[in-house]
Structure formats: C-alpha cells, structure tokens
Design an enzyme around this catalytic site. Structure first.
Site, PDB file in Angstrom:
ATOM      1  N   ASP A 247     108.793  -3.816-117.091  1.00 54.44           N
ATOM      2  CA  ASP A 247     109.956  -4.686-117.288  1.00 54.44           C
ATOM      3  C   ASP A 247     109.570  -5.989-117.975  1.00 54.44           C
ATOM      4  OD1 ASP A 247     108.655  -4.843-114.742  1.00 54.44           O
ATOM      5  OD2 ASP A 247     110.116  -6.326-114.106  1.00 54.44           O
TER       6      ASP A 247
ATOM      7  N   TYR B 130     114.893 -10.013-102.687  1.00 54.27           N
ATOM      8  CA  TYR B 130     113.733  -9.755-103.544  1.00 54.27           C
ATOM      9  C   TYR B 130     112.446  -9.925-102.743  1.00 54.27           C
ATOM     10  CZ  TYR B 130     110.934  -9.864-107.846  1.00 54.27           C
ATOM     11  OH  TYR B 130     110.036  -9.595-108.845  1.00 54.27           O
TER      12      TYR B 130
END
Length: 395
Positions: A83, A194
């Site tokens: 990513d 997260y």
C-alpha cells in the site's frame, strides 16, 4: 494534484473512498482510507513513499503533472508493504537510477515482492541523516515491528515534520487532509481501531519507540502518517494516545461476544448484559454476535474493555467454527490485563465451555471460575448464575 502540508512539503497521495477491506479481507474499512505520499521540494527534491498498486498509474500521472520526474533526487521508502510501495516499480521504470533510501529489511521486502531490478538502495538506520539543502535534513528513525520489521519514520528538520508511515495513522478518508478538519469522533474511533487491530501485538515495542523518539528531542509540529489525517493541531495528542494504549489499555467497559445455534446461548448473553448493569451500573456494556457483527469493530471494543464474556454452544465436542476463528484472531492481538468468563448451551456432551476457557487462557486472559453451562435451553437456574458471573468479572 499536490496539496500543501507546510512550506515546500506537499501531499501527493490518493484518497480511497471506495475501499472496503484491507490486508486482504482481514480488516474492515467503514469510512474510506488514504495512501499518503509526500513531496519535499528544497534544493533537493524528495519523494516519500508512493501509493497502492491499483492506483499507481493515476499516481504517476498526477506526479508528472506537478514535477519533471527526472528532478526527483531521492526516494524514501519508509515501509515496503504494497500500500506504500505499489507504484514504485512503475516509477522506477521512468527514473531507474534514483537513489532509494530505506532500511536493510526494506531492501529484502522490496526485492522479495517486486524482484531484483538493480535499484540504487541506500540503507539507513536510526540517527542517519540526508542533507536536502536550504539548511534542512532528513533524519531516519527505525520503527521495527510498527508494524513490519522494515518500517521506519523520517523526520524533516526546520519544518519539524515526522513522516511516521503506519504509526499514528487511521484507515479514514479525510478529503480535507488535516486532523483539525476531520470529524473528531470518527478520527479517534478509527485511530483506536487501527491500533487495536494492527499495532496492539507490538505494544511493548510501541512504548520503547515512543521513549526513543522523545529522547531524540526533536520538535514535532506535524505528524504525517501514511493513512488518514495529518496531525497538525496538537500533533502530540496521538503520541499520548499511543503511550496510553500501549500499556494494557482498558476503560470501564464489559463486552459480551457469542455465537448461537438455536438462540439458547444468545439468551444467556442477553441475561449477562442485564445483570452486568445491576452489578456495576456505571460500566459500559456491549453485546455482539460474531456471525453478524464486524470482527474488527468487536476487537476495538474488546481492546477498550476490562472484562469480556464469551459464549458458544457445544458442537462436535468443541465450539462453533465462527467462534474458533474469532478466538484465533483474539489470541494474535495479545491483549493484556483483562478478565474473561465463558458460557454456552449443550445437548449431549458439553465440552464448549472448557474449550472456550482454554482458548481464552492461551490468549492471555484471566478466566474466572464462574461460568454458565446450560443443558439444552437455559432455565431459571441458569439465568440466576449470571449475577455471580458478572460479579466475578466486574467487582
């Protein structure tokens, strides 16, 4: 187009509104995300990270519209995960001789994923620096296991920007880029999600790394992560949150997680929730059926909890496969300093509670002796045990 972060530093990433899952399908994305890349234009021009491969061509076209690619003097690869490095192969086809600064593990990561192309790698470690002109330097800080062995952060002097990569980020699409422009409730929720689902297993390392960064005495005006909002208003607030989250974090919350076949275990779960409010009125109580609720959202609530109760009926001399998979995930997150209790229905053999207790103990939970084990469907005597179970967890 590039968008100014501060002075000669620009954001040149990708806002990913349509993203629904991450790490395969292992992490749910409910409010979009972003892949943040940055361009620093001083006497030397530096690109810090790229974007995910599906957006590589759009990224390159955008970059070309802003700058002659041949004017890029250095590329910083803070982390080799796709990513952040997904556009690197296409970019290096255009400027193959551009030096790439990264950790030794990042060289292994990038070459392992994309093959050996003879790129000009410059391996750096904590404290190494790179002069980019106009009196400014980039200082590198290794961030091993936050969350890969190859991870690092890059600090820009004078502008006092910490490009933190995956640390301090969120999977959250913020078109306005900055934390002071974001929905604060969503920002904090996604930052915690997260941490709980990705970084919590490395909490001891987080504590040490925060101490190390503080020990460098670097003034920080902006923290620019690789996902989500850029922290420019009181940027150290997220560092303070990480410091708290890394120390076996908990709130006054009790979370009940279960799966059910014919609603008997579900009835027990709801009775436990009801009794919990009687035993500890100020405690926040939440109930989730793992087959219907989002597993990452559940784990965020477990992260916040001081105690949990986990239920499954017995099936095949064990527990439901949905619960077994969830417990495997729970174990991988390495939660600490939390209590747990078990419950469930059975028809013939009744091993479910024992299996649940063993799995929770192996996941690091302090499992209390009190449990509810109901033959067939729960009766009054089963429901009456809910008070003792909740008292063992919450008092």
């Amino acid at each position: 187009m590039k968008r100014q972060v501060k002075n000669n530093v620009s954001w040149i990433g990708y806002i990913d509104w349509e993203l629904e899952t991450f790490h395969g399908d292992d992490y749910s994305i409910l409010n979009g995300s972003s892949q943040n890349a940055y361009l620093v234009e001083e006497e030397k021009t530096v690109l810090i990270d790229t974007v995910w491969a599906p957006h590589r061509f759009e990224f390159l076209e955008n970059l070309k519209s802003e700058i002659d690619l041949n004017k890029i003097d250095y590329i910083i690869a803070n982390h080799g995960e796709v990513d952040h490095s997904g556009a690197l192969v296409e970019l290096m086809k255009e400027i193959p001789n551009t030096p790439v600064y990264c950790t030794a593990n990042a060289v292994k990561s990038l070459e392992g994923q994309y093959g050996k192309h003879g790129w000009d790698f410059h391996v750096v470690k904590t404290g190494d620096s790179l002069d980019i002109g106009n009196g400014k330097k980039l200082i590198f800080v290794e961030m091993r296991m936050l969350h890969w062995p190859d991870s690092m952060a890059t600090y820009l002097t004078d502008d006092n920007i910490l490009f933190s990569n995956d640390a301090f980020g969120q999977h959250y699409a913020v078109e306005e880029l900055f934390n002071d422009k974001a929905d604060q409730c969503l920002l904090n929720k996604e930052a915690m999600k997260y941490y709980a689902n990705i970084l919590n297993p490395f909490s001891p390392l987080v504590s040490k790394k925060i101490d190390e960064i503080v020990g460098l005495n670097l003034p920080i005006d902006i923290i620019a992560p690789s996902h989500g909002a850029i922290w420019r208003e009181n940027p150290l607030q997220i560092v303070e949150k990480y410091a708290a989250w890394s120390k076996a974090y908990q709130e006054d919350q009790f979370t009940i997680v279960y799966d059910t076949m014919w609603q008997g275990t579900e009835k027990i779960a709801h009775r436990i929730a009801k009794e919990a409010k009687t035993v500890s009125p100020d405690t926040v109580v939440k109930v989730f059926n793992i087959s219907k609720a989002d597993k990452n959202e559940i784990m965020t609530e477990v992260f916040k909890s001081r105690a949990i109760a986990v239920g499954s009926p017995t099936i095949g001399n064990s527990i439901m496969s949905s619960m077994a998979g969830w417990l495997h995930f729970l174990k991988s997150l390495k939660f600490r300093n939390k209590k747990a209790a078990v419950f469930g229905c059975y028809g013939w053999s009744g091993e479910g509670n024992k299996v649940l207790a063993e799995e929770l103990k192996s996941a690091g939970f302090d499992v209390v002796e009190e449990n509810i084990k109901s033959s067939w469907n729960p009766e009054k005597e089963d429901f009456d045990q809910a008070k003792g179970l909740t008292e063992a967890l919450l008092k």
